[in-house]
Design a protein around this motif. Sequence first.
Motif: not given
Length: 270
Positions: A41-43, A51-53, A84-86, A72-82
């Motif tokens: 998932i890319r910002p 990036a975060v693995i 980060f590449v996830v 996982h979907a919730d954290w991935a979305r939040r980190l991409a919005e912040a």
Amino acid sequence: MIAWLRLLVFATALLVAAHADAGEPVHLTSRDGTVLNAVLIRPAGEGPHPAVILLHGCGGRDARAGGLDPRHADWARRLAEAGFVVLLPESFTSRGQGPQCAVRERHILPWRERRADALGARDWLAAQPFVRADGIALMGWSHGGSTVLATADAPGFAGFVAFYPGCSRTLRAPSFAPAAPLLLLIGEAEDWTPPGPCRALGERAGPVVTYVGYPGAYHGFDAPGARVRLRTGLAFTVRGDGTAHVGTDPAARSDAIVRVPAWLAERTGR
């Protein structure tokens, strides 16, 4: 006709948004040679980005109905919005295995296969032009959190985040010296992976480890909207009877949602 076209455009936008939330399927090679399926998932913006693995727990990465597990979907979305590449690799299905929570004789271990997967994921990200190779962090939950601990001595990571890992094995090791700062978050009411060894591990390691214990919180406290319940049939739990509480703790979740992205941003220079 115009109304129909507007409806078509709206429906198309929804499909595009849903696809973006699902991420892009990619494949990468673990350090042990296994080809792993992963979700990327890319910002917004071309980058390069930090990036975060994200490493799943013993239940696997995905929901039974398909797509990423809600946490996982919730954290991935939040980190991409912040910003980060996830990247979310799947260690179990890539090796023809299903969930491992009820399995006592496990063939996929945090300090062996999953450490190799984490390192392989880092190798893959570092080779991407849209990723800052010096800004890659590793984050995991439970079995994935234990993998974070098992990988914390590896160079090349900007930081580590472990949610409710099993800390007993790492605590028994002669030494524990993370190569980058580690944020360790766990519920103080945990009856699946006990907080005591994690607290002791943090005290022994010193300031490189930030230990955060949430009073009254159980395993999975950061999941979105999961009622607290008693799970049964688990392979390893505090009481040894295969039962443990899991579910959302609103206060702990709220703190983690704010704390983790800010901590990662500081470590990765976001």
